[in-house]
Design an enzyme around this catalytic site. Structure first.
Site, PDB file in Angstrom:
ATOM      1  NE  ARG A 104      76.796 -51.380  61.887  1.00 22.69           N
ATOM      2  CZ  ARG A 104      78.010 -50.865  61.802  1.00 22.69           C
ATOM      3  NH1 ARG A 104      78.463 -50.417  60.640  1.00 22.69           N
ATOM      4  NH2 ARG A 104      78.790 -50.790  62.849  1.00 22.69           N
ATOM      5  CB  THR A 108      76.947 -60.176  58.014  1.00 20.18           C
ATOM      6  OG1 THR A 108      75.745 -59.534  58.481  1.00 20.18           O
ATOM      7  CG2 THR A 108      76.831 -61.673  58.235  1.00 20.18           C
ATOM      8  CG  ASP A 202      76.204 -48.404  69.329  1.00 18.44           C
ATOM      9  OD1 ASP A 202      75.099 -47.815  69.266  1.00 18.44           O
ATOM     10  OD2 ASP A 202      76.359 -49.579  68.953  1.00 18.44           O
ATOM     11  CG  ASP A 205      74.730 -49.367  72.665  1.00 12.46           C
ATOM     12  OD1 ASP A 205      73.556 -49.778  72.640  1.00 12.46           O
ATOM     13  OD2 ASP A 205      75.714 -50.091  72.414  1.00 12.46           O
TER      14      ASP A 205
HETATM   15  C1  PRP Z   1      73.747 -47.962  63.778  1.00 12.98           C
HETATM   16  C2  PRP Z   1      73.377 -46.585  63.291  1.00 12.98           C
HETATM   17  C3  PRP Z   1      72.946 -46.848  61.876  1.00 12.98           C
HETATM   18  C4  PRP Z   1      73.879 -47.939  61.458  1.00 12.98           C
HETATM   19  C5  PRP Z   1      74.961 -47.349  60.607  1.00 12.98           C
HETATM   20  O1  PRP Z   1      72.633 -48.686  64.146  1.00 12.98           O
HETATM   21  O2  PRP Z   1      72.380 -45.963  64.052  1.00 12.98           O
HETATM   22  O3  PRP Z   1      71.603 -47.259  61.752  1.00 12.98           O
HETATM   23  O4  PRP Z   1      74.424 -48.520  62.649  1.00 12.98           O
HETATM   24  O5  PRP Z   1      75.807 -48.326  60.132  1.00 12.98           O
HETATM   25  P1  PRP Z   1      75.891 -48.731  58.599  1.00 12.98           P
HETATM   26  O6  PRP Z   1      75.974 -47.447  57.818  1.00 12.98           O
HETATM   27  O7  PRP Z   1      77.166 -49.535  58.536  1.00 12.98           O
HETATM   28  O8  PRP Z   1      74.691 -49.549  58.253  1.00 12.98           O
HETATM   29  P2  PRP Z   1      72.687 -50.146  64.804  1.00 12.98           P
HETATM   30  O9  PRP Z   1      72.644 -51.174  63.736  1.00 12.98           O
HETATM   31  O10 PRP Z   1      73.817 -50.210  65.774  1.00 12.98           O
HETATM   32  O11 PRP Z   1      71.294 -50.246  65.527  1.00 12.98           O
HETATM   33  P3  PRP Z   1      70.707 -49.407  66.778  1.00 12.98           P
HETATM   34  O12 PRP Z   1      70.464 -47.988  66.278  1.00 12.98           O
HETATM   35  O13 PRP Z   1      69.449 -50.106  67.083  1.00 12.98           O
HETATM   36  O14 PRP Z   1      71.713 -49.440  67.895  1.00 12.98           O
HETATM   37  N1  URA Z   2      76.828 -47.184  64.160  1.00 11.96           N
HETATM   38  C1  URA Z   2      77.117 -46.356  65.192  1.00 11.96           C
HETATM   39  O1  URA Z   2      76.284 -46.109  66.054  1.00 11.96           O
HETATM   40  N2  URA Z   2      78.345 -45.819  65.215  1.00 11.96           N
HETATM   41  C2  URA Z   2      79.263 -46.064  64.274  1.00 11.96           C
HETATM   42  O2  URA Z   2      80.372 -45.509  64.369  1.00 11.96           O
HETATM   43  C3  URA Z   2      78.929 -46.928  63.218  1.00 11.96           C
HETATM   44  C4  URA Z   2      77.697 -47.470  63.181  1.00 11.96           C
END
Ligand code: PRP
Ligand code: URA
Length: 211
Positions: A104, A108, A202, A205
């Protein structure tokens, strides 16, 4: 909503409480994500088709059931979806794994695709798209768009998450009404940073220790 399922089970609820707790460290968090994914997969796979096959037990011939037809592809959304793969593979060891790399954009909140690798003939397979978090729904929608573009049939796709926000469920259902959505919990709302509240923070993380 017909295609939306909250998988309530005491073991799932107990494990989810530990996942939500900010004191839970990386190793336990990783183990629990896999454990919850395994429990969800048990329910999600309930409709896999069976066929009769003939085998021989030590006592003689018999006709018994075996899984048939389309094989399963587990499609984790990177990174956090990776945390659910082993738990599902424990139950469905013959499944293939296809990866969808998305993050994400922090400004944005829109998903940005950076990597996709799918097994061949995905048009003939059950597709389990997995990600612990369904927040705005942008990542799930983009990942599902991406596997459909590569041949997956919408009616064969299931989205499996651990925590969902109402906003994400609505958006995903509107974008892909044929896709069944399974979650361990439906939380209250998104906060002002598009994080799920109360959520678990998160997920990527916490899984990979990159806080
Ligand atoms: C997080 C999570 C989803 C997304 C959800 O990933 O694992 O993929 O956000 O959010 P959304 O429904 O608003 O799209 P992130 O983009 O933080 O990436 P990562 O898993 O690499 O940390
Ligand atoms: N992605 C995450 O990992 N946690 C949230 O709460 C939303 C998006």
């Amino acid at each position: 909503m017909e295609n939306f399922h909250v998988m309530k089970h005491p073991l799932i609820e107990h494990k989810l409480t530990i996942l939500r707790n900010k004191e839970t460290g990386t190793k336990d968090f990783r183990d629990l994500i896999n454990e919850v994914a395994r429990l969800l997969a048990y329910e999600v796979s309930r409709d896999l088709p069976l066929e009769d096959i003939e085998i021989e037990t030590p006592l003689g011939k018999t006709t018994q059931k075996a899984l048939t037809g389309k094989k399963v592809v587990i499609a984790p959304i990177l990174r956090a979806g990776l945390g659910m793969v082993d738990g599902i593979l424990d139950l469905i060891p013959a499944a293939r794994v296809g990866h969808v790399g998305l993050y994400r954009d922090e400004e944005t909140m829109e998903p940005v695709e950076y990597f996709v690798k799918m097994p061949n003939d995905i048009e003939n397979r059950h597709m389990y798209v997995v990600d612990p978090m369904l927040a705005t729904g942008g990542s799930a929608i983009a990942a599902i768009d991406s596997v459909i573009e590569r041949g997956a049939k919408p009616e064969n796709i299931k989205f499996i998450c651990i925590v969902a926000a109402p906003e994400g469920v609505k958006a995903l259902n509107e974008a892909h009404p044929e896709v069944q959505i399974f979650t361990a919990a439906l939380d209250e709302k998104l906060d002002e940073n598009a994080y799920i509240f109360p959520g678990l923070g998160d997920a990527g993380d916490r899984l990979f220790g990159t806080l």
